[in-house]
Write an enzyme that holds these catalytic residues in place. Structure first.
Site, short mmCIF file in Angstrom:
data_model
loop_
_atom_site.label_atom_id
_atom_site.label_comp_id
_atom_site.label_asym_id
_atom_site.label_seq_id
_atom_site.Cartn_x
_atom_site.Cartn_y
_atom_site.Cartn_z
CE1 TYR A 54 5.20 3.23 8.23
CE2 TYR A 54 5.30 2.86 10.48
CZ TYR A 54 4.33 3.27 9.29
OH TYR A 54 3.05 3.02 9.07
CG HIS A 67 4.72 4.51 4.59
ND1 HIS A 67 3.89 5.30 5.54
CD2 HIS A 67 3.97 3.45 4.60
CE1 HIS A 67 2.92 4.62 5.75
NE2 HIS A 67 2.71 3.48 5.18
CG HIS A 95 -3.88 0.07 4.77
ND1 HIS A 95 -3.20 -1.11 5.12
CD2 HIS A 95 -2.84 1.13 5.40
CE1 HIS A 95 -2.13 -0.86 5.72
NE2 HIS A 95 -1.63 0.39 5.88
CG HIS A 109 -0.11 0.22 2.66
ND1 HIS A 109 0.34 -0.93 3.28
CD2 HIS A 109 0.16 1.41 3.22
CE1 HIS A 109 0.80 -0.46 4.46
NE2 HIS A 109 0.80 0.77 4.30
#
Lengths: 322, 322, 322, 322
Positions: free
Chosen positions: C270, C229, C215, C169
């Site tokens: 992340y 991102h 998502h 995503h």
């Protein structure tokens, strides 16, 4: 030996490193095809060759510093040449030699230089009909990496290798499990973590440790001198699945697993190398401190003791060994 | 002591169980709210209360047979009362008492019956300013289950508890890490598995073991007598995530993690109990055999040594302790 | 269009494949160093280069059949060129073109052959200030393997690569989250799975899906046109840890994680690619069936919504984007 | 139906939610002991009873909002009453009723109120000899929790329950797999993700999806009307192991597993409920987007297709069904 030395030694013991047998050092097996066997242990298992001689290949796992944990030797028959255990100190060799001799088994000294990658050792036959070696000094071949990734960074392990960090234990067969176990315990100092008894209360399987793991050596009923399997350590249940994926990729059929043992609580897969020696990958299990009592399993839960999920043994697992 | 005894003792050592300190037995901390603290260690951590006295509560984890691994005592200030280590044999107490005394620290004998759940012990202050206890005989409170599920079957651990199988280690602070470490190593026999050095080559952190785990006791730079944290063992990385889920459910903010340590290679989360004592859940790490050399980390990789993924330390982790 | 066709079409819909947007097809980013960026996405992330042109490199993950899921283009500034979503049918392009035009945004047709690896597409700017592309026909580059191992067997992925199976995503920033979300929902048919509201009940973050995953596209408050991102899918929590190990090995500092999101329930890390574009690796989360209501998070649990364990946001995560 | 309506409908489809069958709604089985069966599905599987009538019990999993995903009905014989699939819209019922009728199978309308926990539905027999139900409106019984822990906080799931978040799929038997599959595909709109062919190229197993998972419904060769198993979703491989631990704790012998399927790539355990209906716990597998081609397995890799590690089928798995 004078009292002063003894005192020093005793004091050294209480506040010093442990003495006697430390862990499994290496398993030496004979194979009928050295190239095929080497290909398997490097390309499927992911071990590294550290030495070759005319008829033998020496291999170690990525998190081992010692020269080798497996020796493959060409011979017309598949079997176990010997199982070698490492002791903490060179002095322990003499002590253990004396104990084995006193028990009535002749002990052979193997000088430094006679065996590849290691110093002086002693060898003797055990009541279970196996050749056992004890060794204190083993050549180091490179420092342990900080992580699997660091190991991979130096020498990549593709995901099509299992890549265990180290050898873990060996399980051998004996006609008289009780007698064999008594020797390993009383003469060599193994502690019995778990045992499996038959209907008459006789031991038909014993699991023994020296290294604070669930087992370094185990004995189950079978012919004297037989090797049921040796086992590689994996770090967790996900690596067990990954190992199964690797085996499937290479067309290697599993013998049993992935499953869990009741005994040791560990997770496992059994399978055979291309020449018929059974391998295991093993992880988990409790931390078996020396003050834990021996756990006993009896006939009515024997299946669950071995294979916790299946609750039963299969013939192949019970009867096939090398 | 006569030579005969010594010989028996020496022989017994080579083929017998190890001597000296075995593992962390229990951590005794003072808390300013005994009910709140007990509620946390039972309902969030999932420990079991094994005894209560007027001002103290004793708890163990589900895979521990010994009477307790944590004692909570009411006091107007939060801190560590003592850290207690278990020795293999009652005889080891006298030997270690002699060694500590010879080093110059007074040793107190605590008779059987004076401490709840355990026999005779010795106590002394260490160069790091902590009270240390050594004990051989600890009361057993029920056998270890064969599995977490068996434990759960007897006394359910809902998923809203962390439920570690056992206490693992403790990390304390000392002004002079090098001096403290020397005591733990030379007098008590701890082996240094890893160390962190500052730019001058001085130890600012040391990790030490007796139980063949990456660490039973660690010391980092800080005030004498401080407790940085004590840690519970978990069985794998998925239990680390489950522990984080449990903490979030109970509204307990993590201090650091889930992450990995460079030192020990283990996986971890740090967090605080409701009265401010730092807890850790810890798993993994290599198997630190006694023949492995000490691993040394220096200033340029200090961040990575502590938190392998972040590569840096945060102030709270460095400065907050009890 | 005559009634017969319509009926066939309607019938085909009920018993046929879904229509409209299927999933994220590819993210096109600009980079200031094409070689460095390519080295990172192949050697660290483990993607495969499927095409190169003068100023661009096209890459896909190992379980993707489509030509590419990431395009890197040289430019003097780092940012997102466009985000491309795949539609189910070529017919859907015309329908969606009409809908976007009717909404008031000009739509550009890009002919087959103009874009590497794909057929005709439409492009338009969105209220969030991003260029969006829709495409139906994408060139296939090799069949999906049956397993990661099979993939590894064809072209080994050493353990020092992350090796995600696919792109998952993208999360972009918008000044008016509510307005942007309305466009994505009402015009393009995205369904809102979760939303984060500020104290006034205004949307400051929305998570939207078309592919039955938590998502495919998310929008959070920030400058128009920003890329927070894009994320790669991993198969489980153990792969998240492995990814962290890989990042540490390559000296790449994590931004946040390993941790869990409250929103999506997924696990995450992340980190930044070497030119400053934030990447995520993501796994887990629930299966968001279309009959599930939108979950709403409000200010008091906003920290937990984003980072479930930490319960708070950090400045870097909120403010840094490309 | 006029063109305007059709256009609106078509437009709505492109940018709207999908139409037709959404997912498996519930499996209705008959059992010979309702109390025993209920005890198993609540205490071992960890489902929640949402309703009871004179001869039936309705259960749902912890992450399901719909009224039930399993109905147990007392009958003197164990078997499947029907399999119920949920459609996206009430309108879809009429469309699908028309398609089934046109195919030649009589369709029965079941009015709202006739079935517990759901609105109007249609029922018909399929070429595989099963009763199939389609339903649009299902009563909601409580919102989905944000996490398993939140679920546990409201209503604790001890670790001696498996606790799957939801029902996943069902696998039925048919004499003519090809014919049955054609009906499910052409009339009801299932997409074939994978198929297993015999030596003559005939389908002996087909795996079909509507919900973007590897399979919602599968058919293998066997008697018409048979139920091979229904399956619960688990979140990862560690939950598969935990499920095996729970089964062992309750004395439930596994049928097959833990292992992996070649088909779907998923991880699995098969076992029987106390009355002989086979259950599966299933996780993993790839994300089967509608643009992925059907994967075909043939005789020479049939064993691996079903059990990826074992590479062979066992008789019990092939022959036992209800």
């Amino acid at each position: 030996m004078d009292p002063t030395d003894s005192r020093r030694s005793a004091a050294g013991t209480v506040a010093g490193p442990p003495r006697g047998i430390l862990r499994l050092s290496h398993v030496d097996v004979s194979v009928t095809d050295l190239d095929l066997s080497t290909a398997y242990y490097t390309q499927v298992m992911g071990m590294e060759v550290t030495a070759r001689t005319g008829d033998a290949v020496y291999l170690r796992c990525w998190d081992e510093e010692d020269h080798h944990s497996l020796r493959l030797r060409y011979a017309p028959r598949v079997g176990m040449d010997l199982m070698s255990f490492k002791v903490h100190h060179a002095d322990d060799l003499a002590d253990l030699e004396q104990r084995v001799s006193r028990y009535g088994f002749p002990v052979e000294r193997v000088s430094a230089g006679e065996s590849v990658g290691q110093g002086e050792s002693i060898r003797f036959s055990t009541p279970s009909g196996h050749v056992m070696e004890l060794v204190a000094d083993v050549e180091k071949v490179g420092a342990r990496p900080r992580s699997r990734i660091e190991a991979g960074g130096l020498e990549p392990f593709p995901r099509d290798h299992i890549g265990p960090p180290r050898m873990d234990h060996t399980l051998v067969t004996a006609e008289e499990v009780g007698e064999a176990t008594q020797f390993y315990r009383d003469v060599l100092g193994f502690r019995i973590t778990e045992q499996l008894l038959d209907g008459n209360g006789h031991q038909v399987g014993t699991w023994m440790e020296r290294s604070h793991t669930p087992h370094d050596l185990a004995v189950v009923k079978g012919p004297n001198g037989g090797l049921h399997h040796f086992a590689f350590w994996l770090d967790d249940w996900d690596e067990v699945r990954d190992a199964a994926d690797v085996l499937a990729h290479h067309g290697i059929q599993v013998d049993v697993g992935p499953t869990r043992h009741g005994i040791t609580r560990g997770s496992t897969i059994y399978f055979f190398d291309p020449l018929g020696t059974r391998n295991e990958v093993f992880t988990g299990g409790y931390r078996p401190d020396p003050d834990f009592p021996t756990l006993t399993w009896t006939g009515d839960n024997a299946g669950r003791a071995i294979f916790y999920y299946e609750g039963e043994l299969n013939d192949r697992f019970m009867k096939v060994h090398t």
